[in-house]
Design a protein around this motif. Structure first.
Motif, short mmCIF file in Angstrom:
data_model
loop_
_atom_site.label_atom_id
_atom_site.label_comp_id
_atom_site.label_asym_id
_atom_site.label_seq_id
_atom_site.Cartn_x
_atom_site.Cartn_y
_atom_site.Cartn_z
N GLN A 197 0.83 -1.20 0.00
CA GLN A 197 0.00 0.00 0.00
C GLN A 197 0.87 1.25 0.00
O GLN A 197 1.83 1.36 0.77
CB GLN A 197 -0.92 0.03 1.22
N ILE A 198 0.53 2.17 -0.87
CA ILE A 198 1.21 3.47 -0.90
C ILE A 198 0.37 4.42 -0.05
O ILE A 198 -0.82 4.61 -0.32
CB ILE A 198 1.34 4.03 -2.33
N VAL A 199 0.97 4.99 0.98
CA VAL A 199 0.24 5.88 1.87
C VAL A 199 0.88 7.25 1.89
O VAL A 199 2.07 7.41 1.59
CB VAL A 199 0.18 5.30 3.31
N ILE A 200 0.07 8.25 2.23
CA ILE A 200 0.55 9.63 2.30
C ILE A 200 0.90 9.93 3.75
O ILE A 200 0.10 9.68 4.66
CB ILE A 200 -0.52 10.63 1.81
N VAL A 222 4.80 8.22 1.18
CA VAL A 222 5.26 9.33 0.35
C VAL A 222 4.65 10.62 0.87
O VAL A 222 3.79 10.61 1.75
CB VAL A 222 4.89 9.12 -1.14
N SER A 223 5.09 11.75 0.32
CA SER A 223 4.65 13.05 0.84
C SER A 223 3.32 13.53 0.28
O SER A 223 2.63 14.30 0.92
CB SER A 223 5.72 14.12 0.54
N ASN A 224 2.97 13.09 -0.93
CA ASN A 224 1.74 13.58 -1.54
C ASN A 224 1.18 12.58 -2.54
O ASN A 224 1.84 11.59 -2.88
CB ASN A 224 1.98 14.94 -2.21
N GLN A 227 3.13 11.88 -5.94
CA GLN A 227 4.19 10.88 -5.85
C GLN A 227 3.60 9.48 -5.86
O GLN A 227 4.13 8.57 -6.51
CB GLN A 227 5.00 11.10 -4.57
N ALA A 228 2.49 9.30 -5.14
CA ALA A 228 1.84 7.99 -5.09
C ALA A 228 1.39 7.56 -6.48
O ALA A 228 1.60 6.40 -6.88
CB ALA A 228 0.64 8.05 -4.15
#
Length: 297
Positions: A197-200, A222-224, A227-228
């Protein structure tokens, strides 16, 4: 080192600008409510003091020399800076704040805020505006610490603070077109626990893992959302993304919604909070009203 003493005055440069802008001494005199001879004298004295010819008169009209064009451009910056400095002093004495800070949850659609800022700018009196992106409990922290004039928060508003309801933001789980989940017509939401999972990242200094779906054991932070999305486009992982932020990439065929058998869409309601309403300055009040007007049109 001796203090530098200017040879010219702001008024002399302002007169030169008027002569050029209005096309001659007579026209500039009418605009400034001064005699033509006094303007002529001021410009002549300026040229003599500097040792540079700025204007040359042909017929009844004054024209800039090449040197005058350079000096005029620089002088406009000078007079503008003086006007802004004096406006800032006036703002301070009248209570108009020199800077307004807006903390905005990144999931919130930003277009209406931009429209409000566009309308605010002609009335801004030189006030600076700072927009800070915040994620999850970062906006809550801004409210509790009173570190922003206006806060756009997603989800629950801290107790004791009133809020204006803005809009509902919908989330869908997305993956890249080349991801194995993209080929499936049915995916159980619990299967996502086995996926990356890509999370902010929460922008708060003391983040709380209470927002969003965070059950997957494997996570990249990631920061935003931008980017995800770039990571998803490479076929890696999945991410819950606001539909308005994913729309373009979906239309381009770069990412696709995961076909979940349940809970296909999540939603978060956004609000506008004024952390210190009794201390809100006239500029921030104006901007707040212009922003809320966007939801009434």
């Amino acid at each position: 080192m001796p203090l530098y003493r200017p040879k010219s005055t702001i008024e002399q440069w302002r007169i030169l600008q008027a002569v050029v802008d209005f096309g001659g001494y007579a026209q500039a005199g009418d605009a400034l409510n001064k005699s033509q001879s006094s303007l002529n004298h001021a410009v002549s004295k300026l040229q003599h003091t500097l040792g540079v010819q700025l204007l040359e008169v042909k017929g009844r009209k004054a024209y800039l020399t090449k040197e005058g064009e350079v000096m005029l451009r620089r002088s406009r910056l000078l007079t503008q800076n003086v006007e802004e400095l004096e406006q800032l002093a006036d703002n301070m004495t009248s209570g108009w704040e020199p800077e307004i800070t807006i903390a905005c949850e990144t999931i919130h659609p930003i277009e209406k805020l931009y429209s409000a800022l566009e309308e605010f700018y002609p009335q801004a009196r030189g006030t600076r505006v700072r927009i800070a992106d915040e994620v999850l409990t970062g906006t809550k922290e801004r409210i509790l610490e009173h570190s922003a004039d206006l806060v756009i928060i997603g989800g629950d508003v801290p107790k004791g603070y009133s809020a204006e309801t803005l809009e509902t933001v919908s989330f869908i789980a997305y993956c890249g077109k080349s991801h194995s989940l993209a080929e499936r017509t049915e995916v159980d939401i619990e299967e996502l626990t086995q996926e990356l999972q890509i999370v902010i990242s929460d922008s708060s200094k003391k983040p709380e893992e209470s927002g969003g779906w965070l059950k997957a054991e494997q996570r990249w932070t990631v920061s935003n959302f931008f980017q995800a999305i770039e990571i998803l486009k490479r076929g890696t992982g999945f991410c819950w993304i606001p539909t308005h932020l994913a729309k373009h990439e979906v239309e381009q065929g770069n990412i696709t919604p995961i076909q979940l058998t349940s809970t296909r869409e999540k939603s978060v309601l956004t609000h506008l909070v004024t952390p210190t309403p009794n201390q809100l300055g006239p500029g921030a009040t104006l901007l707040k009203n212009l922003f809320l007007k966007q939801y009434q049109e």
